[in-house]
Design an enzyme around this catalytic site. Structure first.
Site, PDB file in Angstrom:
ATOM      1  N   GLY A   1      -0.465  -2.075   0.280  1.00  0.00           N
ATOM      2  CA  GLY A   1      -0.830  -1.238   1.414  1.00  0.00           C
ATOM      3  C   GLY A   1      -0.418   0.217   1.234  1.00  0.00           C
ATOM      4  N   GLY A   2      -0.286   0.657  -0.038  1.00  0.00           N
ATOM      5  CA  GLY A   2       0.055   2.058  -0.308  1.00  0.00           C
ATOM      6  C   GLY A   2       1.511   2.396  -0.068  1.00  0.00           C
TER       7      GLY A   2
ATOM      8  N   LYS B   1       3.329   6.449 -15.364  1.00  0.00           N
ATOM      9  CA  LYS B   1       2.979   7.863 -15.442  1.00  0.00           C
ATOM     10  C   LYS B   1       2.162   8.223 -14.208  1.00  0.00           C
ATOM     11  CE  LYS B   1       1.195  11.521 -18.324  1.00  0.00           C
ATOM     12  NZ  LYS B   1       2.462  12.267 -18.117  1.00  0.00           N
TER      13      LYS B   1
ATOM     14  N   HIS C   1      -9.857   6.589  -8.064  1.00  0.00           N
ATOM     15  CA  HIS C   1      -9.549   5.170  -7.921  1.00  0.00           C
ATOM     16  C   HIS C   1     -10.881   4.432  -7.997  1.00  0.00           C
ATOM     17  CE1 HIS C   1      -7.554   1.644  -5.693  1.00  0.00           C
ATOM     18  NE2 HIS C   1      -8.830   1.335  -5.790  1.00  0.00           N
TER      19      HIS C   1
ATOM     20  N   LYS D   1      -6.795   3.698   1.717  1.00  0.00           N
ATOM     21  CA  LYS D   1      -8.199   4.077   1.624  1.00  0.00           C
ATOM     22  C   LYS D   1      -8.778   4.413   2.995  1.00  0.00           C
ATOM     23  CE  LYS D   1      -8.245   0.846  -2.141  1.00  0.00           C
ATOM     24  NZ  LYS D   1      -8.427  -0.576  -2.456  1.00  0.00           N
TER      25      LYS D   1
ATOM     26  N   GLU E   1      -8.143  -3.110  -9.674  1.00  0.00           N
ATOM     27  CA  GLU E   1      -8.069  -1.685  -9.362  1.00  0.00           C
ATOM     28  C   GLU E   1      -7.660  -0.904 -10.605  1.00  0.00           C
ATOM     29  OE1 GLU E   1      -7.187  -1.594  -4.600  1.00  0.00           O
ATOM     30  OE2 GLU E   1      -5.495  -1.195  -5.924  1.00  0.00           O
TER      31      GLU E   1
ATOM     32  N   GLU F   1      -3.659  -2.556 -10.504  1.00  0.00           N
ATOM     33  CA  GLU F   1      -3.225  -3.825  -9.919  1.00  0.00           C
ATOM     34  C   GLU F   1      -4.455  -4.666  -9.615  1.00  0.00           C
ATOM     35  OE1 GLU F   1      -1.813  -4.156  -5.975  1.00  0.00           O
ATOM     36  OE2 GLU F   1      -3.127  -2.612  -5.164  1.00  0.00           O
TER      37      GLU F   1
ATOM     38  N   ASN G   1      -6.000  -7.070  -6.573  1.00  0.00           N
ATOM     39  CA  ASN G   1      -5.906  -7.588  -5.207  1.00  0.00           C
ATOM     40  C   ASN G   1      -6.552  -8.968  -5.216  1.00  0.00           C
ATOM     41  OD1 ASN G   1      -6.476  -4.312  -3.743  1.00  0.00           O
ATOM     42  ND2 ASN G   1      -4.564  -5.333  -4.221  1.00  0.00           N
TER      43      ASN G   1
ATOM     44  N   ARG H   1      -7.700 -11.210  -3.277  1.00  0.00           N
ATOM     45  CA  ARG H   1      -8.209 -11.569  -1.944  1.00  0.00           C
ATOM     46  C   ARG H   1      -9.509 -10.805  -1.707  1.00  0.00           C
ATOM     47  NH1 ARG H   1      -7.208  -6.496   0.256  1.00  0.00           N
ATOM     48  NH2 ARG H   1      -5.294  -5.542  -0.494  1.00  0.00           N
TER      49      ARG H   1
HETATM   50  P1  ADP Z   1      -7.921  -2.797   0.391  1.00  0.00           P
HETATM   51  O1  ADP Z   1      -8.048  -2.483  -1.034  1.00  0.00           O
HETATM   52  O2  ADP Z   1      -8.562  -4.063   0.798  1.00  0.00           O
HETATM   53  O3  ADP Z   1      -8.231  -1.651   1.234  1.00  0.00           O
HETATM   54  P2  ADP Z   1      -5.311  -2.360   1.320  1.00  0.00           P
HETATM   55  O4  ADP Z   1      -4.213  -2.099   0.344  1.00  0.00           O
HETATM   56  O5  ADP Z   1      -5.808  -1.236   2.139  1.00  0.00           O
HETATM   57  O6  ADP Z   1      -6.410  -3.077   0.497  1.00  0.00           O
HETATM   58  O7  ADP Z   1      -4.836  -3.533   2.253  1.00  0.00           O
HETATM   59  C1  ADP Z   1      -5.733  -4.210   3.102  1.00  0.00           C
HETATM   60  C2  ADP Z   1      -5.031  -4.560   4.355  1.00  0.00           C
HETATM   61  O8  ADP Z   1      -3.912  -5.372   4.107  1.00  0.00           O
HETATM   62  C3  ADP Z   1      -4.548  -3.337   5.078  1.00  0.00           C
HETATM   63  O9  ADP Z   1      -4.842  -3.547   6.422  1.00  0.00           O
HETATM   64  C4  ADP Z   1      -3.057  -3.297   4.809  1.00  0.00           C
HETATM   65  O10 ADP Z   1      -2.377  -2.812   5.923  1.00  0.00           O
HETATM   66  C5  ADP Z   1      -2.736  -4.749   4.561  1.00  0.00           C
HETATM   67  N1  ADP Z   1      -1.745  -4.921   3.492  1.00  0.00           N
HETATM   68  C6  ADP Z   1      -1.940  -4.921   2.174  1.00  0.00           C
HETATM   69  N2  ADP Z   1      -0.810  -5.193   1.497  1.00  0.00           N
HETATM   70  C7  ADP Z   1       0.150  -5.357   2.406  1.00  0.00           C
HETATM   71  C8  ADP Z   1       1.542  -5.664   2.346  1.00  0.00           C
HETATM   72  N3  ADP Z   1       2.182  -5.863   1.199  1.00  0.00           N
HETATM   73  N4  ADP Z   1       2.216  -5.747   3.501  1.00  0.00           N
HETATM   74  C9  ADP Z   1       1.583  -5.568   4.675  1.00  0.00           C
HETATM   75  N5  ADP Z   1       0.279  -5.293   4.785  1.00  0.00           N
HETATM   76  C10 ADP Z   1      -0.437  -5.182   3.693  1.00  0.00           C
HETATM   77  P1  ADP Z   2      -0.944  -0.754  -3.490  1.00  0.00           P
HETATM   78  O1  ADP Z   2      -0.569  -2.144  -3.866  1.00  0.00           O
HETATM   79  O2  ADP Z   2      -0.044  -0.166  -2.471  1.00  0.00           O
HETATM   80  O3  ADP Z   2      -2.398  -0.627  -3.179  1.00  0.00           O
HETATM   81  P2  ADP Z   2      -1.527   0.620  -5.999  1.00  0.00           P
HETATM   82  O4  ADP Z   2      -0.806   0.362  -7.275  1.00  0.00           O
HETATM   83  O5  ADP Z   2      -2.897   0.065  -5.877  1.00  0.00           O
HETATM   84  O6  ADP Z   2      -0.612   0.091  -4.798  1.00  0.00           O
HETATM   85  O7  ADP Z   2      -1.568   2.176  -5.725  1.00  0.00           O
HETATM   86  C1  ADP Z   2      -2.027   2.697  -4.502  1.00  0.00           C
HETATM   87  C2  ADP Z   2      -2.566   4.093  -4.694  1.00  0.00           C
HETATM   88  O8  ADP Z   2      -1.552   4.965  -5.214  1.00  0.00           O
HETATM   89  C3  ADP Z   2      -3.704   4.192  -5.696  1.00  0.00           C
HETATM   90  O9  ADP Z   2      -4.962   3.932  -5.121  1.00  0.00           O
HETATM   91  C4  ADP Z   2      -3.585   5.638  -6.173  1.00  0.00           C
HETATM   92  O10 ADP Z   2      -4.174   6.531  -5.264  1.00  0.00           O
HETATM   93  C5  ADP Z   2      -2.090   5.865  -6.154  1.00  0.00           C
HETATM   94  N1  ADP Z   2      -1.508   5.593  -7.486  1.00  0.00           N
HETATM   95  C6  ADP Z   2      -0.986   4.426  -7.908  1.00  0.00           C
HETATM   96  N2  ADP Z   2      -0.557   4.522  -9.185  1.00  0.00           N
HETATM   97  C7  ADP Z   2      -0.803   5.784  -9.588  1.00  0.00           C
HETATM   98  C8  ADP Z   2      -0.566   6.515 -10.795  1.00  0.00           C
HETATM   99  N3  ADP Z   2       0.014   5.961 -11.837  1.00  0.00           N
HETATM  100  N4  ADP Z   2      -0.951   7.838 -10.838  1.00  0.00           N
HETATM  101  C9  ADP Z   2      -1.529   8.404  -9.761  1.00  0.00           C
HETATM  102  N5  ADP Z   2      -1.766   7.779  -8.599  1.00  0.00           N
HETATM  103  C10 ADP Z   2      -1.414   6.481  -8.496  1.00  0.00           C
HETATM  104 MG    MG Z   3      -3.981  -1.001  -4.469  1.00  0.00          MG
END
Ligand code: ADP
Ligand code: ADP
Ligand code: MG
Length: 448
Positions: free
Chosen positions: A164-165, A201, A208, A237, A275, A288, A290, A292
């Site tokens: 969830g960022g 890095k 993305h 997003k 991703e 990573e 996802n 689901r």
């Molecule tokens: P997507 O790529 O589907 O947009 P997101 O990272 O935005 O994935 O997550 C989708 C939904 O799941 C969001 O509503 C986010 O708040 C929730 N979510 C994702 N990972 C987690 C987490 N580790 N803990 C709590 N909520 C999460």
């Molecule tokens: P989450 O599980 O919270 O979605 P991600 O690994 O998918 O975590 O990263 C979430 C966002 O953070 C990515 O969509 C991107 O915008 C930013 N990000 C993650 N890793 C990097 C990286 N190595 N360099 C720049 N931006 C990154």
């Molecule tokens: Mg992600």
């Protein structure tokens, strides 16, 4: 095919899943917390079962209550949606012990991909490029310093169990590293119950780009092309599209091949998303998986004509995929705006309250996946996503024209929303040209 499934979620995704079930002739069970008694997803379902108080920990995240609901109602399978229990490998395993089918990947695949630091390693072994970083988690500060030095700053500290960022920190120089690791670890521990972190890095202006895959239980894996999800606010997003202006047919083929290799490496079944980050030189790196259904899956459905959720239910029931890789074609362009109940004048903080006016747009090329309605009370307990506004056009230009019109038609009163942010974005000259990256919103849109 199943005769009845339970949807362990709420809001727009619960309804989306029930729509798929309905088309397949499968009855649906909604579950609801005390706060959601009258919610649209409860009304849509064939039957509904209460699972506890408003706080998600006591209801939508409470495994015994959800299993009990499935057993009591005689559901044969559980679809977890996204968020909540969708990436909880323990939940997937518990379903199995109760004789319930988890509509998603095997518990082992969720577990392996869920430990992000380890998933990187596994992907490298499968020949998938990853962002330069640590092998596994950070265990020793001196070692971390050396690795960071060799990768070169800036670097990111990322929570291995993050999502969830959240749980991500930028480190500009070696003097900030120790503190960043310590803080990230502490935050991760409280947010995800696990403090492991790893280093990557930091790419300055990447896109993305993600690849949707779907796999059955017979070893068939199909890639359904890419989505661009570069428009993010604090790594969440906001607006997505498919395809991406940055992806050529050759790059699509290479990324799809990597995605299919990745899925096969973990014995994946069901829908999943790989991703990647795409750098300015056109190189891509695994970030990573996802494990689901994703929020933005509708964009892929619009351009491929393929119902991903229906296919998830079908493969969970043991049927083979209904399409082969050769059948996949990208037709036209699709965009999705996430309509969140958030207040732009207050750093996009959630804006709970009662929706007094709710009028959805329609017409050619417009799809609204919504979990709200007039009179609906937006709760502070849950995610702020109210609806997804999705458009399709023959060209990117037409998808954007329709999005501008649809945003204009959408009427929401009673809570603050992200409608205006999207209107602004859809008029931005760089966005219109497709010149975007993951920091675009922060740099170009005021208040974001
Ligand atoms: P997507 O790529 O589907 O947009 P997101 O990272 O935005 O994935 O997550 C989708 C939904 O799941 C969001 O509503 C986010 O708040 C929730 N979510 C994702 N990972 C987690 C987490 N580790 N803990 C709590 N909520 C999460
Ligand atoms: P989450 O599980 O919270 O979605 P991600 O690994 O998918 O975590 O990263 C979430 C966002 O953070 C990515 O969509 C991107 O915008 C930013 N990000 C993650 N890793 C990097 C990286 N190595 N360099 C720049 N931006 C990154
Ligand atoms: Mg992600």
């Amino acid at each position: 095919m199943f005769t009845k499934i339970l949807v362990a979620n709420r809001g727009e995704i619960a309804i989306r899943v029930m729509r798929a079930a309905k088309e397949l002739g499968v009855k649906t069970v909604a579950v609801y917390s005390d706060a959601d008694k009258d919610a649209p997803h409860v009304q849509y379902a064939d039957e509904a079962f209460p699972i506890g108080p408003a706080a998600a920990q006591l209801s939508y995240l409470h495994i015994p209550n959800i299993i009990n609901a499935a057993v009591q109602t005689g559901a044969q399978a559980i679809h977890p949606g996204y968020g909540f229990l969708s990436e909880n490998h323990h939940f997937a395993a518990v379903c199995k012990t109760w004789g319930l089918v988890f509509i998603g990947p095997p518990s082992t695949a969720i577990e392996q991909m869920g430990i992000k630091a380890q998933a990187r390693q596994m992907m490298q072994n499968a020949g998938v490029p990853v962002v330069p970083g640590t092998e596994g988690t950070v265990s020793d500060l001196d070692e971390a310093r050396q690795i960071a030095e060799s990768i070169g700053y800036p670097i990111l500290v990322k929570a291995s169990f993050g999502g969830g960022g959240r749980g991500i920190r930028i480190v500009e120089g070696s003097d900030e590293l120790a503190e960043a690791i310590e803080r990230a670890s502490r935050e991760a521990k409280s947010a995800f119950g696990q403090g492991d972190v790893y280093l990557e890095k930091y790419l300055r202006k990447p896109r993305h780009i993600e690849i949707q895959v779907i796999a059955d239980q017979f070893g068939n894996v199909v890639a359904l092309g890419e989505r661009e999800s570069s428009l993010q606010r604090r790594r969440q997003k906001i607006l997505e599209e498919a395809p991406s202006v940055a992806v050529t047919p050759e790059l699509r083929r290479d990324m799809s091949d990597a995605a299919v290799r990745a899925a096969k490496a973990v014995g994946y079944t069901s829908a999943g998303t790989l991703e990647f980050l795409l750098d300015e030189a056109g190189r891509f790196y695994f970030m990573e998986m996802n494990t689901r259904i994703q929020v933005e899956h509708a964009c892929t459905e619009m351009v491929t004509g393929f119902d991903i959720v229906k296919e998830q239910i079908r493969v969970a029931a043991g049927l083979p995929l209904s399409i082969a890789q050769e059948d996949v074609q990208m037709n036209g362009w699709s965009m999705e705006c996430r309509i969140n109940a958030e207040d732009p004048s207050k750093q996009f903080r959630p804006s709970p309250g009662t929706i007094t006016v709710w009028r959805e747009p329609g017409g050619p090329g417009v799809r609204v996946d919504s979990g709200a309605a007039p009179g609906y009370v937006v709760q502070s307990f849950y995610d702020s996503l109210l609806a997804k506004l999705v458009t399709w056009g023959r060209t990117r230009e037409e998808a954007m024209e329709r999005m501008r019109r649809a945003l204009d038609e959408f009427r929401i009163e009673g809570v603050k929303t992200t409608l205006e942010l999207h209107q602004q974005l859809l008029l931005n000259p760089e966005f219109i040209k497709g010149e975007i990256h993951t920091n675009f919103l922060a740099e170009r849109i005021e208040g974001a």
